[in-house]
Design a protein around this motif. Structure first.
Motif, PDB file in Angstrom:
ATOM      1  N   LEU A  73       1.136  18.387  -7.381  1.00  0.00           N
ATOM      2  CA  LEU A  73       1.546  18.220  -6.038  1.00  0.00           C
ATOM      3  C   LEU A  73       0.394  18.730  -4.953  1.00  0.00           C
ATOM      4  CD1 LEU A  73       3.621  21.416  -4.660  1.00  0.00           C
ATOM      5  CD2 LEU A  73       2.467  21.297  -6.728  1.00  0.00           C
ATOM      6  N   SER A  74       0.420  17.834  -3.950  1.00  0.00           N
ATOM      7  CA  SER A  74      -0.865  17.879  -2.796  1.00  0.00           C
ATOM      8  C   SER A  74      -0.457  19.107  -1.684  1.00  0.00           C
ATOM      9  CB  SER A  74      -1.184  16.470  -2.307  1.00  0.00           C
ATOM     10  OG  SER A  74       0.105  16.297  -1.229  1.00  0.00           O
ATOM     11  N   GLY A  75       0.955  19.223  -1.867  1.00  0.00           N
ATOM     12  CA  GLY A  75       1.121  20.479  -0.736  1.00  0.00           C
ATOM     13  C   GLY A  75       1.400  19.930   0.742  1.00  0.00           C
ATOM     14  N   GLU A  76       1.166  18.631   0.690  1.00  0.00           N
ATOM     15  CA  GLU A  76       1.419  17.839   2.121  1.00  0.00           C
ATOM     16  C   GLU A  76       2.827  17.436   2.265  1.00  0.00           C
ATOM     17  OE1 GLU A  76      -2.261  15.197   3.096  1.00  0.00           O
ATOM     18  OE2 GLU A  76      -1.898  14.931   1.083  1.00  0.00           O
ATOM     19  N   ALA A  77       3.223  17.736   3.648  1.00  0.00           N
ATOM     20  CA  ALA A  77       4.629  17.595   4.099  1.00  0.00           C
ATOM     21  C   ALA A  77       4.869  15.895   4.487  1.00  0.00           C
ATOM     22  CB  ALA A  77       5.184  18.458   5.119  1.00  0.00           C
ATOM     23  N   GLY A  78       6.400  15.807   4.835  1.00  0.00           N
ATOM     24  CA  GLY A  78       6.634  14.521   5.246  1.00  0.00           C
ATOM     25  C   GLY A  78       7.348  13.604   4.079  1.00  0.00           C
ATOM     26  N   ALA A  79       7.666  12.410   4.503  1.00  0.00           N
ATOM     27  CA  ALA A  79       8.364  11.632   3.408  1.00  0.00           C
ATOM     28  C   ALA A  79       7.470  11.471   2.136  1.00  0.00           C
ATOM     29  CB  ALA A  79       8.530  10.263   4.227  1.00  0.00           C
ATOM     30  N   PRO A  80       8.202  11.122   1.121  1.00  0.00           N
ATOM     31  CA  PRO A  80       7.360  10.944  -0.249  1.00  0.00           C
ATOM     32  C   PRO A  80       6.214   9.894  -0.117  1.00  0.00           C
ATOM     33  CG  PRO A  80       9.743  10.904  -0.741  1.00  0.00           C
ATOM     34  CD  PRO A  80       9.501  10.907   0.811  1.00  0.00           C
ATOM     35  N   PHE A  81       4.965  10.248  -0.617  1.00  0.00           N
ATOM     36  CA  PHE A  81       3.740   9.453  -0.565  1.00  0.00           C
ATOM     37  C   PHE A  81       2.784  10.126  -1.437  1.00  0.00           C
ATOM     38  CE2 PHE A  81       2.595  12.517   2.693  1.00  0.00           C
ATOM     39  CZ  PHE A  81       1.232  12.783   2.345  1.00  0.00           C
ATOM     40  N   ALA A  82       1.755   9.346  -1.830  1.00  0.00           N
ATOM     41  CA  ALA A  82       0.728  10.001  -2.736  1.00  0.00           C
ATOM     42  C   ALA A  82      -0.603  10.001  -2.214  1.00  0.00           C
ATOM     43  CB  ALA A  82       0.667   8.848  -4.227  1.00  0.00           C
ATOM     44  N   SER A  83      -1.589  10.718  -2.936  1.00  0.00           N
ATOM     45  CA  SER A  83      -2.916  10.822  -2.634  1.00  0.00           C
ATOM     46  C   SER A  83      -3.606  10.319  -3.817  1.00  0.00           C
ATOM     47  CB  SER A  83      -3.390  11.988  -2.106  1.00  0.00           C
ATOM     48  OG  SER A  83      -2.647  12.687  -1.016  1.00  0.00           O
ATOM     49  N   SER A  84      -4.654   9.553  -3.739  1.00  0.00           N
ATOM     50  CA  SER A  84      -5.723   9.031  -4.816  1.00  0.00           C
ATOM     51  C   SER A  84      -6.943   9.188  -4.555  1.00  0.00           C
ATOM     52  CB  SER A  84      -4.963   7.871  -5.325  1.00  0.00           C
ATOM     53  OG  SER A  84      -5.755   7.252  -6.257  1.00  0.00           O
ATOM     54  N   GLY A  85      -7.903   9.157  -5.548  1.00  0.00           N
ATOM     55  CA  GLY A  85      -9.255   8.862  -5.300  1.00  0.00           C
ATOM     56  C   GLY A  85      -9.754   7.730  -6.223  1.00  0.00           C
ATOM     57  N   THR A  86      -8.721   7.180  -6.748  1.00  0.00           N
ATOM     58  CA  THR A  86      -8.968   5.970  -7.468  1.00  0.00           C
ATOM     59  C   THR A  86      -8.527   4.777  -6.994  1.00  0.00           C
ATOM     60  OG1 THR A  86      -8.637   7.481  -9.361  1.00  0.00           O
ATOM     61  CG2 THR A  86      -8.559   4.966  -9.779  1.00  0.00           C
ATOM     62  N   PHE A  87      -7.512   4.934  -6.205  1.00  0.00           N
ATOM     63  CA  PHE A  87      -6.842   3.789  -5.520  1.00  0.00           C
ATOM     64  C   PHE A  87      -7.063   3.493  -4.186  1.00  0.00           C
ATOM     65  CE2 PHE A  87      -4.797   4.410  -9.708  1.00  0.00           C
ATOM     66  CZ  PHE A  87      -5.378   3.176 -10.373  1.00  0.00           C
ATOM     67  N   PRO A  88      -7.256   2.680  -3.362  1.00  0.00           N
ATOM     68  CA  PRO A  88      -7.400   2.472  -1.994  1.00  0.00           C
ATOM     69  C   PRO A  88      -6.037   2.559  -1.221  1.00  0.00           C
ATOM     70  CG  PRO A  88      -7.381   0.434  -2.596  1.00  0.00           C
ATOM     71  CD  PRO A  88      -7.359   1.056  -3.862  1.00  0.00           C
ATOM     72  N   ILE A  89      -6.163   3.237  -0.067  1.00  0.00           N
ATOM     73  CA  ILE A  89      -4.714   3.417   0.778  1.00  0.00           C
ATOM     74  C   ILE A  89      -4.053   2.282   0.989  1.00  0.00           C
ATOM     75  CG2 ILE A  89      -3.972   3.928   3.032  1.00  0.00           C
ATOM     76  CD1 ILE A  89      -6.230   6.000   3.062  1.00  0.00           C
ATOM     77  N   GLY A  90      -2.625   2.310   0.744  1.00  0.00           N
ATOM     78  CA  GLY A  90      -1.860   1.066   0.587  1.00  0.00           C
ATOM     79  C   GLY A  90      -1.503   0.698  -0.788  1.00  0.00           C
ATOM     80  N   THR A  91      -1.968   1.080  -1.690  1.00  0.00           N
ATOM     81  CA  THR A  91      -1.716   0.827  -3.199  1.00  0.00           C
ATOM     82  C   THR A  91      -0.206   1.241  -3.304  1.00  0.00           C
ATOM     83  OG1 THR A  91      -3.911   0.813  -3.857  1.00  0.00           O
ATOM     84  CG2 THR A  91      -2.629   0.954  -5.557  1.00  0.00           C
ATOM     85  N   THR A  92       0.728   0.708  -4.299  1.00  0.00           N
ATOM     86  CA  THR A  92       1.756   1.333  -4.401  1.00  0.00           C
ATOM     87  C   THR A  92       1.851   1.591  -6.158  1.00  0.00           C
ATOM     88  OG1 THR A  92       2.789  -0.315  -3.070  1.00  0.00           O
ATOM     89  CG2 THR A  92       4.241   0.608  -4.777  1.00  0.00           C
ATOM     90  N   LEU A  93       2.169   2.955  -6.272  1.00  0.00           N
ATOM     91  CA  LEU A  93       2.086   3.452  -7.567  1.00  0.00           C
ATOM     92  C   LEU A  93       3.538   4.010  -8.026  1.00  0.00           C
ATOM     93  CD1 LEU A  93      -1.170   5.792  -7.257  1.00  0.00           C
ATOM     94  CD2 LEU A  93      -1.094   3.323  -8.375  1.00  0.00           C
ATOM     95  N   LYS A  94       3.540   3.683  -9.407  1.00  0.00           N
ATOM     96  CA  LYS A  94       4.929   4.244 -10.044  1.00  0.00           C
ATOM     97  C   LYS A  94       4.384   5.356 -10.698  1.00  0.00           C
ATOM     98  CE  LYS A  94       9.292   3.255 -12.814  1.00  0.00           C
ATOM     99  NZ  LYS A  94       9.878   2.193 -13.384  1.00  0.00           N
ATOM    100  N   VAL A  95       5.273   6.511 -10.401  1.00  0.00           N
ATOM    101  CA  VAL A  95       5.047   7.863 -11.484  1.00  0.00           C
ATOM    102  C   VAL A  95       6.178   8.201 -12.244  1.00  0.00           C
ATOM    103  CG1 VAL A  95       3.858  10.228 -11.507  1.00  0.00           C
ATOM    104  CG2 VAL A  95       3.053   8.480  -9.895  1.00  0.00           C
ATOM    105  N   THR A  96       5.903   8.175 -13.367  1.00  0.00           N
ATOM    106  CA  THR A  96       7.105   8.544 -14.384  1.00  0.00           C
ATOM    107  C   THR A  96       6.647   9.913 -14.969  1.00  0.00           C
ATOM    108  OG1 THR A  96       7.639   6.279 -14.610  1.00  0.00           O
ATOM    109  CG2 THR A  96       8.547   7.845 -16.389  1.00  0.00           C
ATOM    110  N   ASN A  97       7.477  10.912 -15.083  1.00  0.00           N
ATOM    111  CA  ASN A  97       7.605  12.155 -15.972  1.00  0.00           C
ATOM    112  C   ASN A  97       8.139  12.032 -17.170  1.00  0.00           C
ATOM    113  OD1 ASN A  97       7.640  14.751 -17.030  1.00  0.00           O
ATOM    114  ND2 ASN A  97       8.430  15.814 -15.067  1.00  0.00           N
ATOM    115  N   LEU A  98       7.334  11.847 -18.238  1.00  0.00           N
ATOM    116  CA  LEU A  98       8.237  11.520 -19.440  1.00  0.00           C
ATOM    117  C   LEU A  98       8.886  12.700 -20.200  1.00  0.00           C
ATOM    118  CD1 LEU A  98       5.329   9.637 -21.467  1.00  0.00           C
ATOM    119  CD2 LEU A  98       7.054   8.677 -20.248  1.00  0.00           C
ATOM    120  N   ASP A  99       8.634  14.095 -19.591  1.00  0.00           N
ATOM    121  CA  ASP A  99       9.355  15.159 -20.061  1.00  0.00           C
ATOM    122  C   ASP A  99      10.860  15.094 -19.780  1.00  0.00           C
ATOM    123  OD1 ASP A  99       7.259  16.089 -21.571  1.00  0.00           O
ATOM    124  OD2 ASP A  99       6.425  17.203 -19.855  1.00  0.00           O
TER     125      ASP A  99
END
Length: 205
Positions: free
Chosen positions: A135-161
């Motif tokens: 987690l990034s520790g940032e508040a607000g509605a769900p969103f992501a931070s990334s150093g690989t993809f530009p702002i505006g990219t849509t990512l799907k994250v799945t927890n396999l556990d």
């Protein structure tokens, strides 16, 4: 002339005392054993979460913008919380940010080739294989931070556990493939864990 003092405890009392002592010793050994194994299991995840948050702070300080101070303050609160948990768990590793070599703040690489291979319906291109998610520790509605993809990219994250997933947009930058803010991370996390070890990250849309 010395007399030998005879014990005043009856045989029954003596057996009870010896039995209680054995239970105390056995219980102590069990507590120590389980305490050590639990700390060892938790420290790896806590150390990884701490390292990623320290990387984010270092990245914001290296290339600050108008919102960097607020992001750093939010992330520092997460760092403080993780350090408290590390202290309780007995984690003593020296954790520091692993800041990559300096790169252009605003990469100007054209992304015209990406739309040429659209993902199949209902699925996305698997990216950042083997990456962990925290987690990034940032508040607000769900969103992501990334150093690989530009702002505006849509990512799907799945927890396999636990097979929980969330689809979010990249709204801020970080030093990792993907970090989820508090609201997004809560939707896929396992109770008490600050790290998703087995994650699938897909670029969709």
């Amino acid at each position: 002339m010395y007399r030998t003092r005879r014990s005043t405890m009856s045989p029954t009392t003596r057996k009870v005392v010896l039995g209680a002592s054995a239970v105390v010793l056995a219980g102590g050994a069990f507590a120590v054993g389980t305490g050590l194994s639990s700390a060892g299991e938790n420290c790896a995840g806590l150390d990884q979460a701490l390292r990623q948050n320290l990387q984010f702070i270092a990245g914001q300080r290296a290339a600050p913008d108008a919102q960097s101070q607020a992001r750093i303050a939010n992330r520092q609160a997460v760092v403080d919380l993780i350090n408290q948990r590390r202290q309780v768990a007995g984690c003593d590793a020296d954790v520091a940010a692993e800041v990559p070599a300096a790169a252009p703040a605003n990469p100007a690489k054209p992304t015209t080739a990406a739309p040429a291979a659209p993902p199949a319906a209902g699925a996305g291109e698997v990216v950042c294989k083997g990456s962990t998610v925290t987690l990034s520790g940032e508040a607000g509605a769900p969103f992501a931070s990334s150093g690989t993809f530009p702002i505006g990219t849509t990512l799907k994250v799945t927890n396999l556990d636990n097979n929980k997933s969330i689809t979010v947009k990249v709204e801020t930058t970080s030093g990792s493939c993907v970090l989820l803010n508090n609201a997004a991370f809560e939707q896929i996390r396992e109770p008490g864990k600050f790290l998703v070890r087995r994650a699938v990250i897909e670029r969709v849309g």
